[in-house]
Design a protein around this motif. Structure first.
Motif, PDB file in Angstrom:
ATOM      1  N   THR A 148      -0.192 -20.931 -14.887  1.00  0.00           N
ATOM      2  CA  THR A 148       0.301 -19.587 -15.201  1.00  0.00           C
ATOM      3  C   THR A 148       0.304 -18.721 -13.954  1.00  0.00           C
ATOM      4  OG1 THR A 148      -1.905 -18.790 -15.758  1.00  0.00           O
ATOM      5  CG2 THR A 148      -0.593 -19.697 -17.564  1.00  0.00           C
ATOM      6  N   GLY A 149       1.006 -17.607 -14.044  1.00  0.00           N
ATOM      7  CA  GLY A 149       1.046 -16.641 -12.958  1.00  0.00           C
ATOM      8  C   GLY A 149      -0.213 -15.791 -12.943  1.00  0.00           C
ATOM      9  N   LYS A 150      -0.213 -14.807 -12.092  1.00  0.00           N
ATOM     10  CA  LYS A 150      -1.381 -13.930 -11.916  1.00  0.00           C
ATOM     11  C   LYS A 150      -1.189 -12.621 -12.667  1.00  0.00           C
ATOM     12  CE  LYS A 150      -3.139 -16.655  -8.731  1.00  0.00           C
ATOM     13  NZ  LYS A 150      -4.286 -17.469  -8.944  1.00  0.00           N
ATOM     14  N   SER A 151      -2.308 -11.989 -12.999  1.00  0.00           N
ATOM     15  CA  SER A 151      -2.274 -10.659 -13.599  1.00  0.00           C
ATOM     16  C   SER A 151      -1.817  -9.660 -12.543  1.00  0.00           C
ATOM     17  CB  SER A 151      -3.660 -10.256 -14.097  1.00  0.00           C
ATOM     18  OG  SER A 151      -4.080 -11.124 -15.116  1.00  0.00           O
ATOM     19  N   ALA A 152      -1.173  -8.594 -12.983  1.00  0.00           N
ATOM     20  CA  ALA A 152      -0.779  -7.518 -12.082  1.00  0.00           C
ATOM     21  C   ALA A 152      -1.966  -6.575 -11.933  1.00  0.00           C
ATOM     22  CB  ALA A 152       0.421  -6.779 -12.643  1.00  0.00           C
ATOM     23  N   THR A 153      -2.278  -6.213 -10.690  1.00  0.00           N
ATOM     24  CA  THR A 153      -3.456  -5.385 -10.423  1.00  0.00           C
ATOM     25  C   THR A 153      -3.141  -4.330  -9.372  1.00  0.00           C
ATOM     26  OG1 THR A 153      -4.877  -7.286 -10.870  1.00  0.00           O
ATOM     27  CG2 THR A 153      -5.882  -5.456  -9.713  1.00  0.00           C
ATOM     28  N   MET A 154      -3.651  -3.120  -9.591  1.00  0.00           N
ATOM     29  CA  MET A 154      -3.618  -2.052  -8.584  1.00  0.00           C
ATOM     30  C   MET A 154      -5.064  -1.688  -8.269  1.00  0.00           C
ATOM     31  SD  MET A 154      -0.642   0.559  -9.882  1.00  0.00           S
ATOM     32  CE  MET A 154      -0.601   1.459  -8.327  1.00  0.00           C
ATOM     33  N   VAL A 155      -5.355  -1.436  -7.001  1.00  0.00           N
ATOM     34  CA  VAL A 155      -6.721  -1.116  -6.596  1.00  0.00           C
ATOM     35  C   VAL A 155      -6.760   0.253  -5.919  1.00  0.00           C
ATOM     36  CG1 VAL A 155      -7.422  -3.533  -6.345  1.00  0.00           C
ATOM     37  CG2 VAL A 155      -6.416  -2.343  -4.400  1.00  0.00           C
ATOM     38  N   PRO A 156      -7.925   0.927  -5.970  1.00  0.00           N
ATOM     39  CA  PRO A 156      -8.055   2.191  -5.250  1.00  0.00           C
ATOM     40  C   PRO A 156      -7.715   1.982  -3.768  1.00  0.00           C
ATOM     41  CG  PRO A 156      -9.903   1.895  -6.724  1.00  0.00           C
ATOM     42  CD  PRO A 156      -9.134   0.598  -6.726  1.00  0.00           C
ATOM     43  N   GLY A 157      -6.980   2.901  -3.213  1.00  0.00           N
ATOM     44  CA  GLY A 157      -6.525   2.786  -1.835  1.00  0.00           C
ATOM     45  C   GLY A 157      -5.050   2.405  -1.757  1.00  0.00           C
ATOM     46  N   GLN A 158      -4.522   1.807  -2.820  1.00  0.00           N
ATOM     47  CA  GLN A 158      -3.101   1.503  -2.880  1.00  0.00           C
ATOM     48  C   GLN A 158      -2.370   2.812  -3.135  1.00  0.00           C
ATOM     49  OE1 GLN A 158      -2.101  -1.604  -5.656  1.00  0.00           O
ATOM     50  NE2 GLN A 158       0.084  -1.141  -5.587  1.00  0.00           N
ATOM     51  N   ILE A 159      -1.434   3.154  -2.278  1.00  0.00           N
ATOM     52  CA  ILE A 159      -0.774   4.459  -2.345  1.00  0.00           C
ATOM     53  C   ILE A 159       0.575   4.365  -3.046  1.00  0.00           C
ATOM     54  CG2 ILE A 159       0.216   6.333  -0.966  1.00  0.00           C
ATOM     55  CD1 ILE A 159      -2.005   5.815   1.062  1.00  0.00           C
ATOM     56  N   VAL A 160       0.813   5.334  -3.926  1.00  0.00           N
ATOM     57  CA  VAL A 160       2.073   5.449  -4.655  1.00  0.00           C
ATOM     58  C   VAL A 160       2.629   6.850  -4.387  1.00  0.00           C
ATOM     59  CG1 VAL A 160       3.143   5.454  -6.943  1.00  0.00           C
ATOM     60  CG2 VAL A 160       1.251   3.889  -6.461  1.00  0.00           C
ATOM     61  N   ASN A 161       3.921   6.923  -4.125  1.00  0.00           N
ATOM     62  CA  ASN A 161       4.577   8.214  -3.907  1.00  0.00           C
ATOM     63  C   ASN A 161       5.150   8.730  -5.219  1.00  0.00           C
ATOM     64  OD1 ASN A 161       4.095   8.124  -1.124  1.00  0.00           O
ATOM     65  ND2 ASN A 161       6.005   7.065  -0.724  1.00  0.00           N
ATOM     66  N   VAL A 162       4.798   9.969  -5.553  1.00  0.00           N
ATOM     67  CA  VAL A 162       5.360  10.657  -6.712  1.00  0.00           C
ATOM     68  C   VAL A 162       5.815  12.037  -6.240  1.00  0.00           C
ATOM     69  CG1 VAL A 162       3.971   9.366  -8.367  1.00  0.00           C
ATOM     70  CG2 VAL A 162       3.116  11.534  -7.505  1.00  0.00           C
ATOM     71  N   PHE A 163       6.488  12.781  -7.124  1.00  0.00           N
ATOM     72  CA  PHE A 163       7.048  14.063  -6.735  1.00  0.00           C
ATOM     73  C   PHE A 163       6.764  15.115  -7.793  1.00  0.00           C
ATOM     74  CE2 PHE A 163       9.397  10.685  -4.770  1.00  0.00           C
ATOM     75  CZ  PHE A 163       9.500  11.099  -3.454  1.00  0.00           C
ATOM     76  N   THR A 164       6.659  16.370  -7.350  1.00  0.00           N
ATOM     77  CA  THR A 164       6.446  17.459  -8.303  1.00  0.00           C
ATOM     78  C   THR A 164       7.733  17.661  -9.098  1.00  0.00           C
ATOM     79  OG1 THR A 164       7.095  19.119  -6.642  1.00  0.00           O
ATOM     80  CG2 THR A 164       4.730  18.645  -6.868  1.00  0.00           C
TER      81      THR A 164
END
Length: 169
Positions: A143-159
């Motif tokens: 099987t494939g791997k689980s999707a994971t996000m960790v602290p320190g991974q940066i995502v850009n969002v907007f107001t």
């Protein structure tokens, strides 16, 4: 005692003159306020507050993120670093056989500034690493791997809303 009395009288007579020479205390400086409005579509970088994984994740659940850096406008910090951000899981797939990895998608809802929530816009899709090489070798149960996000991974969002703050000097 008579000389003390005369001396005391001399000081009393001189005190109005002394009062005129001593300047009155300066008034407290007036507080200057500067109000700024952060415009719509301002970039805000966020990171997960804790690890986010596709395991046992359901659509509609929320996840907490934190603002990575102070967001300033005209020299005023409008969104302080560490401000909480809420994202909602809008889509999810589990990992599967033949090397298929899990995936999930987050939609960013709001950021909290001074006890008020302001709308954000932005989405992020996270995919686990697949295991297609193993699947191609004939092991269909890999099987494939689980999707994971960790602290320190940066995502850009907007107001999505203007954010107004007042700074007192």
């Amino acid at each position: 005692m008579k000389s003390i009395f005369v001396l005391g009288g001399a000081l009393a007579a001189a005190s109005p003159a002394l009062a005129q020479e001593v300047p009155a205390p300066a008034p407290a400086p007036a507080t200057a306020a500067q109000t700024v409005t952060l415009p719509v579509n301002t970039l805000v970088q966020v990171t997960p507050a804790s690890e986010i994984t596709s395991k046992k994740m359901k659509e509609g659940t929320t996840r907490e993120f934190l603002v990575v850096n102070d967001v300033e406008y005209q020299g005023v910090v409008v969104i302080p670093r560490g401000s909480p951000v809420e994202a909602q899981v809008t889509w999810r797939t589990g990992k599967g056989i033949v090397g298929k990895s899990a995936k999930f998608e987050l939609s960013f809802d709001w950021v909290r500034v001074n006890q008020a929530n302001y709308k954000l816009r932005g989405m992020h899709r996270q995919e686990g690493r697949g295991n297609t090489a193993g699947a191609l070798l004939g092991a269909a149960i890999i099987t494939g791997k689980s999707a994971t996000m960790v602290p320190g991974q940066i995502v850009n969002v907007f107001t999505a809303d203007p954010i107004m703050v007042t700074k007192y000097r």
